[in-house]
Scaffold this active site. Structure first.
Site, PDB file in Angstrom:
ATOM      1  N   CYS A  55     -31.175  29.444   4.482  1.00 41.03           N
ATOM      2  CA  CYS A  55     -30.560  28.148   4.780  1.00 41.03           C
ATOM      3  C   CYS A  55     -29.479  28.243   5.854  1.00 41.03           C
ATOM      4  CB  CYS A  55     -29.964  27.535   3.510  1.00 41.03           C
ATOM      5  SG  CYS A  55     -31.194  27.188   2.238  1.00 41.03           S
ATOM      6  N   HIS A  71     -26.103  21.430   6.167  1.00 42.70           N
ATOM      7  CA  HIS A  71     -27.440  21.842   5.740  1.00 42.70           C
ATOM      8  C   HIS A  71     -27.886  20.912   4.619  1.00 42.70           C
ATOM      9  CE1 HIS A  71     -30.722  23.899   3.932  1.00 42.70           C
ATOM     10  NE2 HIS A  71     -30.017  24.290   2.881  1.00 42.70           N
ATOM     11  N   ASN A  80     -35.356  19.762   1.513  1.00 46.09           N
ATOM     12  CA  ASN A  80     -34.645  20.921   2.051  1.00 46.09           C
ATOM     13  C   ASN A  80     -35.609  21.726   2.924  1.00 46.09           C
ATOM     14  OD1 ASN A  80     -33.378  23.378   2.517  1.00 46.09           O
ATOM     15  ND2 ASN A  80     -32.630  23.623   0.434  1.00 46.09           N
TER      16      ASN A  80
END
EC number: 2.3.1.180
Length: 334
Positions: free
Chosen positions: A115, A261, A291
């Site tokens: 991430c 993020h 995501n």
């Protein structure tokens, strides 16, 4: 010392939309359950036969970024590719992009920081430009999660979160006061097993997994300790943003656009409230894409730019947290 700035942005997401209702047909979940815990309404998945992969999606985003940067592909002197889902075990996606763009000998490297991958990638590119070694660097974040998710009740709390997509940025030398002011990177390996995918790996190759023929505790699907991840995320997000602001003698009141993020809408909202930012000062698109790990920040950054939400002179803050644990921030004067 030179300063680097983003001169071109691009994104790509597959056409195939997977809604929460679609997932409720294959596992015991619901639209209400998913939205309440993550903020996600739908995500994009690669569909078999659509010609997409991690590298191909990255290529499509890169071509758009190159066009918008108004440079030739041969002006690119370094490729940095961030992903946790490469097309091949080896070589990495960076050289695939080099091949598809027909760039003969420029260096290409892959960043495996999940991430935080795009933030780490920007930092790498920024350093190469600052030292004068390269003038134009292509940074890509791309993920194909859908092919590696366990779409059963066993992993329903993880599999509903992730989507596919890619984003790309061209970094070039700045000729004014705009550009990347600083980047700040961290990791804490103590929590390596709280969010991980352990196999296939050199620890457990595919033939061993097949030979075992076991359906219990399958190691080649992602696992996540959601409570631990959330707790650390909200803390590390705040710390690394404050670190970046303090380093540049700035305060949270100076922030014009915050691009987090896209891990969980609840995390983003918590950080937004802590920073005292209005809704129009934060770009959240997790409800559309889920995501997308290393792709989430470049996709969101591209959308913010496309929508005219970032203008020259704005202070843009990007921050990420993820598996490793790793986290980081980038402070930009647009």
């Amino acid at each position: 010392m030179y300063t680097s700035k983003i001169i071109g942005l691009g994104k790509f997401v597959p056409e195939h939309v997977v809604t929460n209702e679609d997932l409720s047909k294959v596992m015991d979940t619901s639209d209400e359950w998913i939205q309440e815990r993550t903020g996600i309404k739908e995500r994009r998945h690669i569909k078999k036969g659509d010609g997409n992969s991690t590298a191909i999606m990255g290529l499509k985003a890169a071509r758009l970024a190159i066009e918008r940067a108004k440079i030739d592909k041969d002006d690119i002197e370094l490729i940095v590719f961030a992903t946790l889902s490469p097309d091949y075990y080896f070589p990495g996606c960076g050289v695939q992009i080099q091949k598809e763009l027909d760039i003969k000998t420029c260096p290409a490297l892959d960043v495996r920081n999940q991430c935080s991958g795009f933030v780490y990638g920007l930092s790498v590119a920024d350093q190469f430009i600052k030292t004068g070694m390269y003038k134009n660097v292509l940074v890509i974040g791309s993920e194909n999660h859908s092919g590696g998710l366990d779409m059963t009740n066993r992993s329903r709390h993880v599999s509903v979160i992730f989507g596919d997509g890619a984003g790309a940025a061209i970094l070039g030398r700045s000729d004014d006061e705009s550009g990347i002011l600083s980047s700040h990177l961290h990791s804490e390996g103590e929590y390596i097993d709280e969010l991980s995918l352990r196999g296939p790996s050199t620890e457990k190759w595919v033939p061993e997994i097949i030979a075992e023929n076991s359906q219990e505790d399958i190691p080649y699907f992602p696992k996540m300790n959601g409570q631990v991840v959330f707790k650390h995320a909200v803390s590390r997000f705040s710390q690394v943003i404050e670190e970046g602001l303090k380093f540049n003698n700035l305060t949270k009141e100076d922030i014009d656009m915050f691009i987090p993020h896209q891990a969980n809408l609840r995390i983003s909202q918590f950080i937004q409230k802590k920073l005292g930012l209005k809704d129009d000062q934060v770009l959240n698109n997790i409800e559309k894409y889920g995501n997308t790990t290393a792709a989430s920040i470049p996709i969101a950054l591209t959308e913010a730019w496309e929508e005219g939400r970032i203008k020259k002179g704005d202070l843009v803050v990007m921050a990420a947290f993820g598996s490793g644990f790793t986290w980081g921030s980038v402070i930009i004067r647009w």
